[in-house]
Design a protein around this motif. Structure first.
Motif, PDB file in Angstrom:
ATOM      1  N   LEU A  67       0.840  -1.208   0.000  1.00 49.25           N
ATOM      2  CA  LEU A  67       0.000   0.000   0.000  1.00 49.25           C
ATOM      3  C   LEU A  67       0.872   1.255   0.000  1.00 49.25           C
ATOM      4  O   LEU A  67       0.621   2.197  -0.778  1.00 49.25           O
ATOM      5  CB  LEU A  67      -0.915  -0.023   1.225  1.00 49.25           C
ATOM      6  N   TYR A  68       1.899   1.276   0.827  1.00 48.76           N
ATOM      7  CA  TYR A  68       2.795   2.442   0.852  1.00 48.76           C
ATOM      8  C   TYR A  68       3.490   2.623  -0.500  1.00 48.76           C
ATOM      9  O   TYR A  68       3.633   3.745  -0.997  1.00 48.76           O
ATOM     10  CB  TYR A  68       3.850   2.283   1.955  1.00 48.76           C
ATOM     11  N   ARG A  69       3.945   1.515  -1.082  1.00 49.13           N
ATOM     12  CA  ARG A  69       4.648   1.612  -2.378  1.00 49.13           C
ATOM     13  C   ARG A  69       3.706   2.102  -3.471  1.00 49.13           C
ATOM     14  O   ARG A  69       4.093   2.871  -4.354  1.00 49.13           O
ATOM     15  CB  ARG A  69       5.262   0.263  -2.751  1.00 49.13           C
ATOM     16  N   ALA A  70       2.466   1.638  -3.419  1.00 46.54           N
ATOM     17  CA  ALA A  70       1.497   2.085  -4.431  1.00 46.54           C
ATOM     18  C   ALA A  70       1.253   3.586  -4.319  1.00 46.54           C
ATOM     19  O   ALA A  70       1.245   4.296  -5.333  1.00 46.54           O
ATOM     20  CB  ALA A  70       0.189   1.310  -4.272  1.00 46.54           C
ATOM     21  N   ILE A  71       1.093   4.070  -3.107  1.00 48.93           N
ATOM     22  CA  ILE A  71       0.833   5.509  -2.923  1.00 48.93           C
ATOM     23  C   ILE A  71       2.038   6.327  -3.388  1.00 48.93           C
ATOM     24  O   ILE A  71       1.893   7.371  -4.026  1.00 48.93           O
ATOM     25  CB  ILE A  71       0.477   5.795  -1.448  1.00 48.93           C
ATOM     26  N   ARG A  72       3.221   5.825  -3.096  1.00 44.87           N
ATOM     27  CA  ARG A  72       4.409   6.538  -3.593  1.00 44.87           C
ATOM     28  C   ARG A  72       4.446   6.538  -5.122  1.00 44.87           C
ATOM     29  O   ARG A  72       4.774   7.541  -5.752  1.00 44.87           O
ATOM     30  CB  ARG A  72       5.686   5.897  -3.043  1.00 44.87           C
ATOM     31  N   GLY A  73       4.066   5.405  -5.712  1.00 43.72           N
ATOM     32  CA  GLY A  73       4.028   5.329  -7.174  1.00 43.72           C
ATOM     33  C   GLY A  73       3.029   6.307  -7.768  1.00 43.72           C
ATOM     34  O   GLY A  73       3.283   6.935  -8.803  1.00 43.72           O
ATOM     35  N   TRP A  74       1.892   6.468  -7.108  1.00 38.86           N
ATOM     36  CA  TRP A  74       0.890   7.428  -7.583  1.00 38.86           C
ATOM     37  C   TRP A  74       1.413   8.849  -7.428  1.00 38.86           C
ATOM     38  O   TRP A  74       1.201   9.701  -8.300  1.00 38.86           O
ATOM     39  CB  TRP A  74      -0.411   7.300  -6.793  1.00 38.86           C
ATOM     40  N   ALA A  75       2.059   9.104  -6.295  1.00 36.73           N
ATOM     41  CA  ALA A  75       2.548  10.460  -6.030  1.00 36.73           C
ATOM     42  C   ALA A  75       3.637  10.850  -7.030  1.00 36.73           C
ATOM     43  O   ALA A  75       3.655  11.971  -7.531  1.00 36.73           O
ATOM     44  CB  ALA A  75       3.066  10.548  -4.600  1.00 36.73           C
ATOM     45  N   THR A  76       4.537   9.930  -7.308  1.00 33.01           N
ATOM     46  CA  THR A  76       5.617  10.240  -8.253  1.00 33.01           C
ATOM     47  C   THR A  76       5.152  10.139  -9.695  1.00 33.01           C
ATOM     48  O   THR A  76       5.777  10.691 -10.596  1.00 33.01           O
ATOM     49  CB  THR A  76       6.799   9.273  -8.064  1.00 33.01           C
ATOM     50  N   GLY A  77       4.078   9.373  -9.904  1.00 33.94           N
ATOM     51  CA  GLY A  77       3.599   9.138 -11.257  1.00 33.94           C
ATOM     52  C   GLY A  77       4.366   8.039 -11.965  1.00 33.94           C
ATOM     53  O   GLY A  77       4.138   7.765 -13.148  1.00 33.94           O
ATOM     54  N   GLU A  78       5.258   7.370 -11.225  1.00 33.31           N
ATOM     55  CA  GLU A  78       6.107   6.367 -11.869  1.00 33.31           C
ATOM     56  C   GLU A  78       5.471   4.983 -11.913  1.00 33.31           C
ATOM     57  O   GLU A  78       5.889   4.128 -12.689  1.00 33.31           O
ATOM     58  CB  GLU A  78       7.452   6.286 -11.132  1.00 33.31           C
ATOM     59  N   ASN A  79       4.517   4.715 -11.038  1.00 32.44           N
ATOM     60  CA  ASN A  79       3.846   3.418 -11.045  1.00 32.44           C
ATOM     61  C   ASN A  79       2.385   3.652 -10.686  1.00 32.44           C
ATOM     62  O   ASN A  79       2.076   4.073  -9.568  1.00 32.44           O
ATOM     63  CB  ASN A  79       4.503   2.461 -10.045  1.00 32.44           C
ATOM     64  N   LEU A  80       1.505   3.383 -11.642  1.00 30.54           N
ATOM     65  CA  LEU A  80       0.089   3.673 -11.432  1.00 30.54           C
ATOM     66  C   LEU A  80      -0.705   2.405 -11.157  1.00 30.54           C
ATOM     67  O   LEU A  80      -1.913   2.350 -11.368  1.00 30.54           O
ATOM     68  CB  LEU A  80      -0.472   4.416 -12.650  1.00 30.54           C
ATOM     69  N   GLY A  81      -0.016   1.392 -10.674  1.00 30.50           N
ATOM     70  CA  GLY A  81      -0.691   0.133 -10.350  1.00 30.50           C
ATOM     71  C   GLY A  81      -1.402   0.204  -9.007  1.00 30.50           C
ATOM     72  O   GLY A  81      -1.298   1.174  -8.266  1.00 30.50           O
ATOM     73  N   CYS A  82      -2.121  -0.864  -8.733  1.00 32.32           N
ATOM     74  CA  CYS A  82      -2.890  -0.959  -7.486  1.00 32.32           C
ATOM     75  C   CYS A  82      -2.218  -1.949  -6.535  1.00 32.32           C
ATOM     76  O   CYS A  82      -1.688  -2.976  -6.981  1.00 32.32           O
ATOM     77  CB  CYS A  82      -4.299  -1.477  -7.778  1.00 32.32           C
ATOM     78  N   PRO A  83      -2.278  -1.679  -5.257  1.00 34.29           N
ATOM     79  CA  PRO A  83      -1.702  -2.648  -4.306  1.00 34.29           C
ATOM     80  C   PRO A  83      -2.608  -3.864  -4.164  1.00 34.29           C
ATOM     81  O   PRO A  83      -3.836  -3.729  -4.164  1.00 34.29           O
ATOM     82  CB  PRO A  83      -1.647  -1.857  -3.000  1.00 34.29           C
ATOM     83  N   ASP A  84      -1.980  -5.016  -4.054  1.00 30.59           N
ATOM     84  CA  ASP A  84      -2.746  -6.234  -3.787  1.00 30.59           C
ATOM     85  C   ASP A  84      -3.100  -6.231  -2.307  1.00 30.59           C
ATOM     86  O   ASP A  84      -2.253  -6.513  -1.458  1.00 30.59           O
ATOM     87  CB  ASP A  84      -1.915  -7.463  -4.144  1.00 30.59           C
ATOM     88  N   MET A  85      -4.332  -5.903  -2.020  1.00 33.22           N
ATOM     89  CA  MET A  85      -4.724  -5.766  -0.617  1.00 33.22           C
ATOM     90  C   MET A  85      -4.877  -7.117   0.078  1.00 33.22           C
ATOM     91  O   MET A  85      -5.120  -7.153   1.287  1.00 33.22           O
ATOM     92  CB  MET A  85      -6.017  -4.950  -0.514  1.00 33.22           C
ATOM     93  N   THR A  86      -4.742  -8.201  -0.655  1.00 35.36           N
ATOM     94  CA  THR A  86      -4.757  -9.501   0.027  1.00 35.36           C
ATOM     95  C   THR A  86      -3.442  -9.741   0.754  1.00 35.36           C
ATOM     96  O   THR A  86      -3.339 -10.652   1.573  1.00 35.36           O
ATOM     97  CB  THR A  86      -4.982 -10.670  -0.950  1.00 35.36           C
ATOM     98  N   THR A  87      -2.429  -8.948   0.423  1.00 38.94           N
ATOM     99  CA  THR A  87      -1.126  -9.173   1.059  1.00 38.94           C
ATOM    100  C   THR A  87      -0.996  -8.416   2.368  1.00 38.94           C
ATOM    101  O   THR A  87      -0.032  -8.607   3.091  1.00 38.94           O
ATOM    102  CB  THR A  87       0.020  -8.724   0.132  1.00 38.94           C
ATOM    103  N   VAL A  88      -1.946  -7.541   2.649  1.00 36.11           N
ATOM    104  CA  VAL A  88      -1.862  -6.827   3.914  1.00 36.11           C
ATOM    105  C   VAL A  88      -2.364  -7.760   5.017  1.00 36.11           C
ATOM    106  O   VAL A  88      -3.108  -8.701   4.753  1.00 36.11           O
ATOM    107  CB  VAL A  88      -2.670  -5.510   3.886  1.00 36.11           C
ATOM    108  N   PRO A  89      -1.962  -7.477   6.244  1.00 36.20           N
ATOM    109  CA  PRO A  89      -2.355  -8.399   7.327  1.00 36.20           C
ATOM    110  C   PRO A  89      -3.855  -8.519   7.495  1.00 36.20           C
ATOM    111  O   PRO A  89      -4.586  -7.609   7.215  1.00 36.20           O
ATOM    112  CB  PRO A  89      -1.725  -7.746   8.568  1.00 36.20           C
TER     113      PRO A  89
END
Lengths: 171, 150
Positions: free
Chosen positions: A149-171
């Motif tokens: 989730l953190y990596r996805a938000i950083r990707g959105w903020a930078t514009g370098e990765n516009l993918g979605c986080p796999d929320m099944t991997t969160v606890p």
């Protein structure tokens, strides 16, 4: 392994409830995080105009984070079925753009007190304009287990990765 | 999301092309975070009628780098990409769905790029213009058409 998982779920999802009064708003969440266990606040700068960061949050947060996730864990002695509903809200103010992520377990987790509408606050990301071409991201959230989730938000903020986080991997 | 669950419960069948022309090419690339986990990507296809009723048409397993399928043109379809992750050590598996509303135009070609790397996934739909260039298509909100299983 399941016991570990249950502990992580209990600690990371309910840590704020367990320790203090459940934050009912994003602002309460921001205030609680610095002193709460297993949480962190983080900040970084992105070389991207604030308006671009805001529009990316508005486009991707609902698409990627308004989801319901089912995870099933089993071993020889136990079985666990968790259904978690996530809700993302993006708020634009004159000062900043806010991304709120809420989490509500529909099965498998008992809440010690009534969670706020939409679920407990899991993460808040605030974007502030630094200059015409840069923005500062301020994050509040759990300190472990939410790397995607953190990596996805950083990707959105930078514009370098516009993918979605796999929320099944969160606890 | 509801439809994905319906398909999961009811059992899946292979998708039979609704169009003679294979107008959609899907490029898929998935990798799991460790050797102790795996990720499978599948695509459930529904046809949508004028009253927003969805009829399950079949499933495409995205286990090859690319696949070409025929989706009926000039009619709405509802595509549900599902990522099924399994962790062998934790004895855990999870489902994530990504939904896409899609109305192919006759005589147009489409490319869908599906990726899953480092627990981040993405689905990008592009339309190939008659002169050959690719145009990324905007996401269409499913909510205005409240889909119900037919």
């Amino acid at each position: 392994m399941n016991n570990i998982r249950i502990c992580i779920v209990a600690l990371s999802s309910l840590l704020l409830q367990a320790c203090v009064q459940t934050p009912q708003t994003a602002e309460e969440f921001r205030k609680v995080v610095p002193g709460a266990m297993m949480t962190k606040s983080d900040t970084y700068q992105v070389n991207r105009p604030m308006s671009d960061v805001a529009s990316t949050f508005e486009r991707l947060a609902p698409k990627c984070l308004n989801v319901t996730v089912q995870t099933v864990s089993h071993s020889t002695t136990s079985f666990q079925n968790l259904v978690a509903r996530y809700k993302a809200t993006v708020v634009r103010t004159s000062e900043r753009v806010e991304l709120h992520v809420q989490q509500l377990y529909e099965t498998g987790v008992l809440y010690p007190s009534k969670p706020p509408e939409g679920g407990v606050y899991l993460l808040v990301a605030d974007a502030y304009a630094q200059s015409n071409q840069s923005a500062r991201i301020q994050l509040y959230g759990p300190s472990m287990g939410y790397d995607a989730l953190y990596r996805a938000i950083r990707g959105w903020a930078t514009g370098e990765n516009l993918g979605c986080p796999d929320m099944t991997t969160v606890p | 999301m509801v439809l994905a669950q319906l398909a999961g419960c009811a059992g899946r069948k292979p998708y039979d092309d609704e169009s003679v022309t294979k107008n959609v090419t899907i490029h898929a690339a998935t990798s799991s975070a460790s050797v102790f986990s795996s990720v499978d990507a599948i695509l459930d296809i529904y046809s949508i009628d004028t009253e927003c009723r969805a009829k399950y048409a079949g499933t495409v397993r995205l286990d090859k780098p690319s696949a070409a399928i025929g989706i009926a043109a000039d009619r709405w379809s509802y595509l549900v990409f599902e990522f099924v992750s399994s962790s062998f050590l934790a004895g855990k598996h999870g489902h994530m769905g990504y939904e896409l509303f899609f109305k192919p135009q006759a005589d147009h070609r489409y490319e869908i790029e599906v990726t899953y790397h480092d627990e981040i996934y993405d689905v990008i739909l592009r339309e190939r213009q008659p002169h050959g260039t690719l145009r990324e298509m905007p996401d269409l909100d499913v909510e205005p058409c409240r889909i119900h299983a037919a």
